[in-house]
Design a protein around this motif. Structure first.
Motif, PDB file in Angstrom:
ATOM      1  N   VAL A  77       0.853  -1.190   0.000  1.00  0.00           N
ATOM      2  CA  VAL A  77       0.000   0.000   0.000  1.00  0.00           C
ATOM      3  C   VAL A  77       0.891   1.244   0.000  1.00  0.00           C
ATOM      4  CG1 VAL A  77      -1.930   1.173   1.126  1.00  0.00           C
ATOM      5  CG2 VAL A  77      -1.765  -1.315   1.230  1.00  0.00           C
ATOM      6  N   GLN A  78       1.434   1.549  -1.175  1.00  0.00           N
ATOM      7  CA  GLN A  78       2.303   2.706  -1.377  1.00  0.00           C
ATOM      8  C   GLN A  78       1.478   3.847  -1.974  1.00  0.00           C
ATOM      9  OE1 GLN A  78       5.602   2.822  -0.491  1.00  0.00           O
ATOM     10  NE2 GLN A  78       5.201   0.825   0.428  1.00  0.00           N
ATOM     11  N   ASP A  86      -6.618   7.818  -2.258  1.00  0.00           N
ATOM     12  CA  ASP A  86      -5.231   7.344  -2.320  1.00  0.00           C
ATOM     13  C   ASP A  86      -4.850   6.869  -0.921  1.00  0.00           C
ATOM     14  OD1 ASP A  86      -2.458   6.992  -2.444  1.00  0.00           O
ATOM     15  OD2 ASP A  86      -2.222   8.610  -3.897  1.00  0.00           O
ATOM     16  N   GLY A 139      -2.470   4.757  -0.024  1.00  0.00           N
ATOM     17  CA  GLY A 139      -1.028   4.759   0.207  1.00  0.00           C
ATOM     18  C   GLY A 139      -0.541   6.114   0.715  1.00  0.00           C
ATOM     19  N   ALA A 180       1.391  -5.061  -5.172  1.00  0.00           N
ATOM     20  CA  ALA A 180       1.202  -3.743  -5.774  1.00  0.00           C
ATOM     21  C   ALA A 180       1.679  -3.772  -7.235  1.00  0.00           C
ATOM     22  CB  ALA A 180       1.945  -2.675  -4.976  1.00  0.00           C
TER      23      ALA A 180
END
Length: 154
Positions: free
Chosen positions: A23-24, A33, A35, A88
């Protein structure tokens, strides 16, 4: 409300089998967003109330100093061989594959967001830009996966 919505998104992503390292910034859930939100929470840890910190800790989120240590370890593991299995990265490849099937091209605008069938979103333009700029850090498997989709820089 925003905090709760993003917390729910993080919980959903983790329950779907992702790890915190997956989870970047750029990983979204229902338009948020997540991340970037997680990064902000770790940076602004002291501004969170005790309940927010407790709930994040239950998910494995820690203040920034601890998060940086994990990130460094995760990056080393990725280069050493986690590579193609990174969820990811796999999500980004899946989004690109879906986009190519629909549009017939690999050229994607920087702001393009691809919605996956599982309800998650991938900022595909950001994904491609980041991976192109950091291609020297990708594993051979990752470069091969991108090259097989027609990306000449891979």
């Amino acid at each position: 409300m925003d905090w709760q919505r993003c917390y729910t998104g993080l919980t959903a992503l983790l329950n779907a089998g992702n790890t915190l390292e997956d989870v970047q910034p750029g990983v979204t859930y229902r338009g948020d967003d997540i991340g970037r939100w997680v990064l902000r929470q770790t940076r602004d840890w002291t501004q969170l109330n005790a309940e927010q910190r407790r709930r994040l800790e239950e998910l494995g989120v820690r203040p920034r100093a601890a998060a940086q240590g994990r990130k460094g370890a995760a990056r080393g593991e990725l280069k050493a061989g986690a590579g193609k299995g990174s969820q990811a990265f796999q999500r980004g490849v899946e989004a690109l594959r879906q986009y190519i099937a629909r549009e017939g091209k690999t050229t994607v605008g920087r702001q393009h967001v691809e919605e996956l069938p599982d309800g998650t979103s991938v900022r595909l333009g950001v994904f491609l830009s980041n991976h192109k700029n950091r291609r020297d850090r990708l594993t051979e498997d990752q470069l091969t996966a991108l090259a097989n989709l027609g990306l000449d820089w891979a």
